[in-house]
Every structure is written in C-alpha cells, then in structure tokens.
Design a protein around this motif. Structure first.
Motif, PDB file in Angstrom:
ATOM      1  N   LEU A  48     -24.474   2.365  -6.438  1.00 24.45           N
ATOM      2  CA  LEU A  48     -24.825   0.946  -6.468  1.00 24.45           C
ATOM      3  C   LEU A  48     -25.651   0.630  -7.710  1.00 24.45           C
ATOM      4  CD1 LEU A  48     -24.640  -1.736  -4.898  1.00 24.45           C
ATOM      5  CD2 LEU A  48     -26.850  -1.152  -3.859  1.00 24.45           C
ATOM      6  N   LEU A  49     -25.042  -0.104  -8.659  1.00 22.91           N
ATOM      7  CA  LEU A  49     -25.759  -0.574  -9.841  1.00 22.91           C
ATOM      8  C   LEU A  49     -26.537  -1.833  -9.460  1.00 22.91           C
ATOM      9  CD1 LEU A  49     -22.945  -0.299 -12.566  1.00 22.91           C
ATOM     10  CD2 LEU A  49     -24.525   1.470 -11.768  1.00 22.91           C
ATOM     11  N   VAL A  50     -27.803  -1.904  -9.844  1.00 26.69           N
ATOM     12  CA  VAL A  50     -28.637  -3.045  -9.472  1.00 26.69           C
ATOM     13  C   VAL A  50     -29.334  -3.609 -10.696  1.00 26.69           C
ATOM     14  CG1 VAL A  50     -30.494  -3.899  -7.994  1.00 26.69           C
ATOM     15  CG2 VAL A  50     -29.051  -2.004  -7.203  1.00 26.69           C
ATOM     16  N   ASN A  51     -29.207  -4.921 -10.902  1.00 27.34           N
ATOM     17  CA  ASN A  51     -29.977  -5.597 -11.938  1.00 27.34           C
ATOM     18  C   ASN A  51     -30.889  -6.635 -11.290  1.00 27.34           C
ATOM     19  OD1 ASN A  51     -30.881  -6.408 -14.562  1.00 27.34           O
ATOM     20  ND2 ASN A  51     -28.913  -5.728 -15.371  1.00 27.34           N
ATOM     21  N   LEU A  52     -31.640  -7.352 -12.106  1.00 28.12           N
ATOM     22  CA  LEU A  52     -32.734  -8.176 -11.592  1.00 28.12           C
ATOM     23  C   LEU A  52     -32.275  -9.320 -10.707  1.00 28.12           C
ATOM     24  CD1 LEU A  52     -35.871  -8.520 -11.810  1.00 28.12           C
ATOM     25  CD2 LEU A  52     -35.367 -10.344 -13.430  1.00 28.12           C
ATOM     26  N   GLY A  53     -31.424 -10.180 -11.228  1.00 26.02           N
ATOM     27  CA  GLY A  53     -30.979 -11.291 -10.403  1.00 26.02           C
ATOM     28  C   GLY A  53     -30.685 -12.540 -11.204  1.00 26.02           C
ATOM     29  N   ALA A  83     -42.595  -3.899 -11.023  1.00 26.41           N
ATOM     30  CA  ALA A  83     -41.989  -5.216 -10.833  1.00 26.41           C
ATOM     31  C   ALA A  83     -40.475  -5.212 -10.979  1.00 26.41           C
ATOM     32  CB  ALA A  83     -42.591  -6.211 -11.825  1.00 26.41           C
ATOM     33  N   THR A  84     -39.906  -4.077 -11.368  1.00 25.30           N
ATOM     34  CA  THR A  84     -38.447  -3.995 -11.513  1.00 25.30           C
ATOM     35  C   THR A  84     -37.899  -2.843 -10.669  1.00 25.30           C
ATOM     36  OG1 THR A  84     -38.734  -2.689 -13.555  1.00 25.30           O
ATOM     37  CG2 THR A  84     -38.389  -5.068 -13.792  1.00 25.30           C
ATOM     38  N   SER A  85     -38.053  -1.630 -11.147  1.00 29.50           N
ATOM     39  CA  SER A  85     -37.491  -0.469 -10.450  1.00 29.50           C
ATOM     40  C   SER A  85     -38.062  -0.316  -9.046  1.00 29.50           C
ATOM     41  CB  SER A  85     -37.757   0.804 -11.255  1.00 29.50           C
ATOM     42  OG  SER A  85     -37.251   0.696 -12.564  1.00 29.50           O
ATOM     43  N   ALA A  86     -39.370  -0.449  -8.905  1.00 29.73           N
ATOM     44  CA  ALA A  86     -39.986  -0.222  -7.599  1.00 29.73           C
ATOM     45  C   ALA A  86     -39.551  -1.256  -6.578  1.00 29.73           C
ATOM     46  CB  ALA A  86     -41.512  -0.213  -7.726  1.00 29.73           C
ATOM     47  N   THR A  87     -39.378  -2.492  -7.009  1.00 29.47           N
ATOM     48  CA  THR A  87     -38.990  -3.517  -6.036  1.00 29.47           C
ATOM     49  C   THR A  87     -37.530  -3.352  -5.605  1.00 29.47           C
ATOM     50  OG1 THR A  87     -39.130  -5.880  -5.514  1.00 29.47           O
ATOM     51  CG2 THR A  87     -38.304  -5.308  -7.693  1.00 29.47           C
ATOM     52  N   VAL A  88     -36.703  -2.730  -6.455  1.00 33.18           N
ATOM     53  CA  VAL A  88     -35.355  -2.361  -6.016  1.00 33.18           C
ATOM     54  C   VAL A  88     -35.458  -1.349  -4.880  1.00 33.18           C
ATOM     55  CG1 VAL A  88     -33.248  -1.121  -6.660  1.00 33.18           C
ATOM     56  CG2 VAL A  88     -34.181  -2.865  -8.183  1.00 33.18           C
ATOM     57  N   CYS A  89     -36.306  -0.342  -5.058  1.00 36.98           N
ATOM     58  CA  CYS A  89     -36.493   0.654  -4.008  1.00 36.98           C
ATOM     59  C   CYS A  89     -37.051   0.018  -2.741  1.00 36.98           C
ATOM     60  CB  CYS A  89     -37.428   1.759  -4.493  1.00 36.98           C
ATOM     61  SG  CYS A  89     -36.735   2.795  -5.797  1.00 36.98           S
TER      62      CYS A  89
END
Length: 353
Positions: free
Chosen positions: A32-37, A162-168
C-alpha cells in the motif's frame, strides 16, 4: 525501521495457512503506497472537508486545545478554504477532475504493479492519509483479496511525526478494529538511500539540460515544520540536511550552489529556517538572475510544488529583480522515480516473496 504486527491468534494462523496449502492456494501480500492527501474537489466545500481532517490531526497541530479548535472552526475553516480552492484550480487535473497528487500516486501504484508483476501473489494499491481513497478502504480491499501480509509504504523520503508517523497511526487504528489482522511491515524513510540520491541527481541534470538558461544556483526546498517539533526530537530537519549533503556530493556542488530552505509556513510559530520565499527574495535583491528550485522532500508534484514553488515563488523572484526561474519536477512516476520505489519495496518484501 520495520514494524511487525502478528496476526490475531497464532494457532488460527497456522491452521489457516495449512488449510490454504492443502487447497493449493497461496496467501497474498499487499503493498500500500500512501501519500499525504488531497481534496476531492477544487471548490470551497471540498477544501474545507480536507483541511478539517488534516488540521484536526494532533500529529499535524499538536495542541488541539480549546483555543485551536475555536481558531480552526471560527476563523480558518471560514476563510482559508476559498483561498486554497483558487490555488487548487490553478493546478487541477480537469480531465480527471482530481488533483495532480492523486493522478501521480495512482500512476505510481500502477507502474509498481507492472514492474513486479512476476510476483503474482503481490497486490499493489494506493491511498491518501487525508481524503480519498482512505487508508481504511484500501486495507479492507487488500484483505478482501486475500492479503494476510501488508507492506505500507509512506511516500515521504524524510521521516516526520506529521507525515510518516500519522500514516502509521491510521494504519494501526484500522487494524485495531480487525479480529484477523494482517502481518504488517512499514517501510523506513529513504532520505539518504543511494538509489534515491542517484535518481534525484539524474532527474535534476536531465531537466537542467532542457532549460534555455544555466542557473546560477539551485535551491532545494523542503516542506517546513514548526521549530518546536524539532526541539522535541523530530528527526525531520537532520534528514533534510542529510539528503541535501548527499545530493551536493553526488552533483559536485558546494553549499553556495545548492541551498537548503524550508517552505509552506502556517500560523505564527517560528518554523524551520531559512525560509524558501525569503531566501528567493533575497537572492533576487542580491543580483542573482537565474535559479532553479528542486523539492526533494516530495515524491510527487502537488499544490506545494506546482503552485507554491512554480508560481508563487517564481513571481517573488521576478518581482524583486530575478529573470529566469525553473521549478524542477518531482520524481513522480518517472523511470528514475519508479526505480526508487521498486527497489525500496522489493527490499522490504524480502522473506515474503
């Protein structure tokens, strides 16, 4: 760092695996590729919905107290969405009625799937941390396709809370509601990965070769962050420095020819310095007439690169005496960019393929 969450119930997992083997089937692996939004629509309502979700995240705005909530709901969400909607309209993919970030992330997912198609038990998908498609919807879709293992790939070269951690955070929140959780891995940041640095250098040089002018220097602009977040221990700034240092070394440029700056300030706190807009303004005032700007903190072009850098900062530069300005595209779904993602994914899938 690899995070591994075991499936709920080791005995059940063993029995299910045995049953699958007896039936001649193979469990699948989801990527699953995830970007900010991005907003769903480039209008005031669409931007308001997006900003409310984004700015209500305590990883983004850490103090979610009463004062912030009053400011967010009483001022920001009443005034900012209309302005940002006008900015989105400047870059909107009107053919698909979506933002470039969504178009590019989908293309990255499709090209990755094609690049690793020989691993026929791997399913590739994509999601946005804020907006759609949501992380929850895509995890549900992957598990519905039989994926009992999941690799989540935050598409941020540099880590920040604010980016990687909030995806987790969001992935864990989804898994918390599942009885049969997939085994989970999360890919690490790749800010100094040799493949990433090489891809950046190749992409920059290829773009510079197409310009009708030779830049006097290059500005490497990263997304900003409140200084207090760094003071609390966020490693983001040091990773941006490491990326820039590695890129300077690879391209044979000193600090005066490849500058490090931070963009996209918000609010009244002190943010990471030097600021991109102030630096570009000062360069023009100091007599620099030709510059190029690269954004190594973004894996795909978005509002911050296509509008803030390529339009707003270009105007700042020219308004103060600059003459020629080039915004170098992100790696996006280019061949060098996809090679970075492919190698990252294959490395993190070792033992599962």
């Amino acid at each position: 760092m690899t995070v591994i969450v075991p499936i709920d119930g080791a005995k059940a997992s063993v029995k299910e695996s045995g049953a699958a083997a007896a039936a001649g089937t193979r469990e699948r692996v989801g990527v699953l590729l995830v970007n900010l939004g991005t907003p769903d629509t480039a209008d005031t309502r669409g931007v308001r919905v997006y900003l409310k979700e984004f700015l209500s995240d305590p990883r983004v705005i850490e103090n979610q107290g009463l004062v912030w909530k009053l400011a967010l709901n009483g001022v920001i969400l009443r005034t900012r969405p209309a302005r940002k909607a006008r900015d989105y309209l400047k870059i909107w993919n009107t053919e698909n009625n979506e933002s470039p970030l969504k178009t590019i992330t989908r293309a990255q997912s499709e090209k990755l799937a094609a690049a690793i198609a020989d691993h026929d038990h791997v399913v590739v998908d994509w999601a946005m941390r804020y907006g759609n498609p949501s992380i929850r919807s895509r995890i549900d879709a992957l598990t519905a396709q039989g994926c009992d293992r999941l690799l989540v790939v935050p598409l941020y070269p540099q880590y920040s809370a604010a980016t990687s951690a909030t995806v987790c955070d969001e992935v864990f929140a989804v898994l918390r509601t599942m009885r049969a959780q997939p085994t989970l891995r999360v890919s690490p940041p790749y800010y100094d990965d040799p493949n990433y640095i090489e891809a950046l250098a190749v992409s920059i040089n290829a773009h510079l070769a197409t310009l009708p002018f030779v830049p006097e220097l290059i500005v490497a602009s990263f997304h900003g962050m409140p200084q207090k977040y760094i003071d609390k221990g966020d490693p983001y700034q040091s990773q941006c420095v490491a990326t820039t240092d590695a890129l300077r070394q690879r391209m044979g440029l000193d600090a005066g020819k490849l500058l490090l700056t931070f963009q996209s300030r918000f609010g009244f706190d002190q943010w990471l310095k030097p600021y991109t807009d102030k630096t570009i303004e000062q360069l023009a005032k100091d007599g620099v007439r030709r510059i190029a700007v690269v954004t190594p903190g973004f894996s795909a072009d978005c509002l911050e690169t296509l509008e803030e850098i390529a339009q707003e900062n270009a105007e700042i530069f020219k308004h103060h005496g600059g003459e020629q300005f080039a915004a170098i595209p992100c790696l996006n779904d280019s061949e060098p960019g996809m090679d970075v993602i492919r190698q990252l994914v294959l490395r993190e899938l070792q033992g599962w393929l």
